[in-house]
Design an enzyme around this catalytic site. Structure first.
Site, PDB file in Angstrom:
ATOM      1  N   THR A 153      58.778  51.139  40.998  1.00  0.00           N
ATOM      2  CA  THR A 153      58.689  49.735  40.559  1.00  0.00           C
ATOM      3  C   THR A 153      57.244  49.246  40.450  1.00  0.00           C
ATOM      4  O   THR A 153      56.313  49.896  40.901  1.00  0.00           O
ATOM      5  CB  THR A 153      59.480  48.820  41.521  1.00  0.00           C
ATOM      6  OG1 THR A 153      59.100  49.135  42.872  1.00  0.00           O
ATOM      7  CG2 THR A 153      60.959  49.025  41.376  1.00  0.00           C
ATOM      8  N   SER A 177      52.597  42.230  43.645  1.00  0.00           N
ATOM      9  CA  SER A 177      53.033  42.363  42.251  1.00  0.00           C
ATOM     10  C   SER A 177      51.928  43.093  41.509  1.00  0.00           C
ATOM     11  O   SER A 177      50.799  42.623  41.468  1.00  0.00           O
ATOM     12  CB  SER A 177      53.265  40.990  41.625  1.00  0.00           C
ATOM     13  OG  SER A 177      53.482  41.123  40.243  1.00  0.00           O
ATOM     14  N   ARG A 178      52.260  44.253  40.945  1.00  0.00           N
ATOM     15  CA  ARG A 178      51.215  45.040  40.275  1.00  0.00           C
ATOM     16  C   ARG A 178      50.922  44.516  38.871  1.00  0.00           C
ATOM     17  O   ARG A 178      50.073  45.060  38.186  1.00  0.00           O
ATOM     18  CB  ARG A 178      51.612  46.521  40.252  1.00  0.00           C
ATOM     19  CG  ARG A 178      51.730  47.092  41.651  1.00  0.00           C
ATOM     20  CD  ARG A 178      51.866  48.593  41.690  1.00  0.00           C
ATOM     21  NE  ARG A 178      52.129  49.007  43.067  1.00  0.00           N
ATOM     22  CZ  ARG A 178      53.312  49.328  43.556  1.00  0.00           C
ATOM     23  NH1 ARG A 178      54.369  49.264  42.779  1.00  0.00           N
ATOM     24  NH2 ARG A 178      53.459  49.688  44.803  1.00  0.00           N
ATOM     25  N   VAL A 179      51.640  43.475  38.465  1.00  0.00           N
ATOM     26  CA  VAL A 179      51.335  42.840  37.184  1.00  0.00           C
ATOM     27  C   VAL A 179      50.417  41.649  37.424  1.00  0.00           C
ATOM     28  O   VAL A 179      49.547  41.316  36.634  1.00  0.00           O
ATOM     29  CB  VAL A 179      52.636  42.429  36.457  1.00  0.00           C
ATOM     30  CG1 VAL A 179      52.345  41.593  35.234  1.00  0.00           C
ATOM     31  CG2 VAL A 179      53.421  43.663  36.071  1.00  0.00           C
TER      32      VAL A 179
END
Length: 512
Positions: A338, A364-366
């Site tokens: 994810t 959150s990697r976004v």
């Protein structure tokens, strides 16, 4: 009565003219073993992986193990009536489910059959449950936020359309509430939601459906239910069915949110099937392809490029941990697939911090790409403020004297924790979140007692909505922060008329 030869002759000629020689060839096998939702059959040499097979009693199965002398079949229904020696025939069809607009507002099982008592689903469209994930060139970067309506998520671990964000935590820490609130918040957001309930009690699923109906969310939601009483094959297939229904909308340029609640139960069902099919067990008795089980599902979530319609499918997979152990096999697998995780902590939940999101372990990697400019501007320091507060809080337990700067940090931290609390089924619009987080980070709430903060927030939204509606409208339409002087003026005006409780800030300082 006389029989005329001419009449008989003409009648026979008519019948011969209508006669068509139609020959059907079915490949039929024989069941050699059946038990626990699994069957083995020989004589199906040309069966395909994932092909639907039909038993004598009308129940369908799905080909899983293709061996040299037999086929391992998972049975999608009542296996008690199937006996050794029964016939099973190929259908030539790969496992598929109905898709399309007709499913919206309905509760269906893993095969797309209605289970809500509202009659049949009138759709002629079907899609295979297993499909290739969009390739690299078919995708584009996540750049559009998916607003959950939960302050702690939208400010600290933002989710974008097309992202895969894992929700992880022990049982009874509020994971499902996060999903239901996110679905409720998609009203008027042009988003179709699919809630996949895997291995839950039927009464629990019923309650979730009633909650969604109460808030008008079933108007844009499909519920796929594979309850705990159903055979393991249906629990294993449920997430793929949900993803397939979502893909139909995504490839038509629409935005979809799919919630998988939860993948731990799917992995357990797959382990059960694999052991019954005599596949070799690996770590924790899971089969060797348990990583592929989840990766091929979650990779189907994507933000498509404009040439393919610009649709998106966002995945919110859930994983249950045991005693907060996120280093166990399934949690580490899904974390690696994810684009970030929201970690819900048992201790925080029990101490009254709800939603019980641990900002230290959540990521959150976004990131900022999934936030509007106004939120990015006001929430930038929030994570570091919380981290330093937790550190100082642990340090102050030793009872040492605190200087003014440390005291101020502690007081700001307490207000941050309090303000990120939120009741269930009360999602907050992003424009309101920006306003209250602005007030917090600019120190405008430092004089408000902690106990009064949530009441202050509620009344502030009402006051600004009535007297300064342009502030909310500007954030909604331009996604930017309005004139800061106007925001400060509105907040200071409201502070002047806000009545605090008898417990003051001075009392708080004395207590701490």
């Amino acid at each position: 009565m006389s029989i005329k030869a001419e009449e008989i002759s003409s009648h026979i000629k008519q019948q011969l003219a209508k006669y068509e020689e139609s020959l059907t060839v079915d490949e039929v096998g024989t069941v050699s073993y059946v038990g626990d939702g699994i069957a083995r059959a020989y004589g199906l040499e040309n069966a395909m992986s994932g092909e639907l097979l039909e038993f004598d009693n009308g129940v369908f199965g799905m080909a899983q193990n293709l061996e040299s002398d037999s086929v391992g079949i998972i049975i999608l229904g009542r296996y008690q009536e199937i006996r050794e020696g029964d016939k099973v025939k190929r259908t030539g069809r790969i496992m598929e489910v109905p898709v399309g607009e007709a499913l919206i507002g309905r509760v269906v099982n893993s095969l797309g059959q209605p289970i809500d008592g509202m009659g049949e689903i009138k759709t002629k469209k079907f899609r295979p449950i297993e499909s290739q994930a969009p390739g690299v060139m078919a995708r584009k970067s996540v750049d559009e936020p998916l607003q959950t309506g939960i302050k702690a998520i939208d400010a600290l671990v933002p989710i974008g359309r097309g992202q895969r964000e894992l929700v992880i935590g022990d049982r009874k820490t509020g994971k499902t509430s996060v999903a239901i609130d996110t679905i409720i918040n998609q009203k008027n957001e042009d988003m179709i939601c699919i809630y996949v309930a895997i291995g839950q009690k039927e009464s629990t699923v019923r309650n979730q459906v009633e909650t969604l109906k109460k808030y008008g969310a079933m108007d844009y939601t499909i519920v796929v239910s594979a309850s705990a009483s159903q055979p393991a094959p249906l629990l294993y297939l449920a997430p793929y069915a949900g993803a397939t229904m979502g893909e139909e909308f995504m490839y038509n340029g629409k935005h979809v949110l799919v919630v998988y609640d939860d993948l731990s139960k799917q992995a357990a069902a797959y382990r059960e099937l694999s052991l019954l099919l005599r596949r070799p067990p690996g770590r924790e008795a899971f089969p060797g392809d348990v990583f592929y089980l989840h990766s091929r599902l979650l990779e189907r979530a994507a933000k498509l490029n404009d040439s393919l319609g610009g649709g998106s499918m966002t995945a919110l997979p859930f994983v249950e941990t045991q005693a907060g152990d996120i280093s166990a096999y399934i949690p580490t697998n899904v974390i690696s697939i994810t684009d970030g995780q929201i970690f819900l902590e048992d201790d925080l939940f029990n101490s009254g911090v709800r939603p019980a999101i641990n900002p230290g372990l959540s990521v959150s990697r976004v990131g900022g790409s999934a936030q509007i400019k106004a939120m990015k501007k006001v929430a930038g320091t929030l994570r570091t403020d919380l981290a330093s507060f937790r550190e100082l809080e642990a340090f102050t337990q030793f009872g040492s004297d605190l200087d003014a700067a440390t005291q101020a940090k502690l007081n700001r931290g307490k207000r941050t924790v309090e303000l990120l609390k939120q009741n269930v089924h009360e999602p907050i619009g992003v424009e309101k979140q920006v306003l209250i987080i602005y007030a917090l980070t600019k120190g405008l709430l430092d004089t408000i007692p902690v106990n009064d903060l949530l009441r202050f927030e509620k009344e502030l939204f009402e006051y600004v909505g009535n007297n300064y509606p342009a502030i909310f409208d500007t954030i909604k339409t331009t996604k930017n922060l309005p004139n800061e002087e106007d925001i400060k003026k509105a907040i200071e005006e409201f502070k002047g008329i806000f009545s605090s409780s008898s417990f003051s800030v001075a009392d708080e300082l004395t207590q701490s």
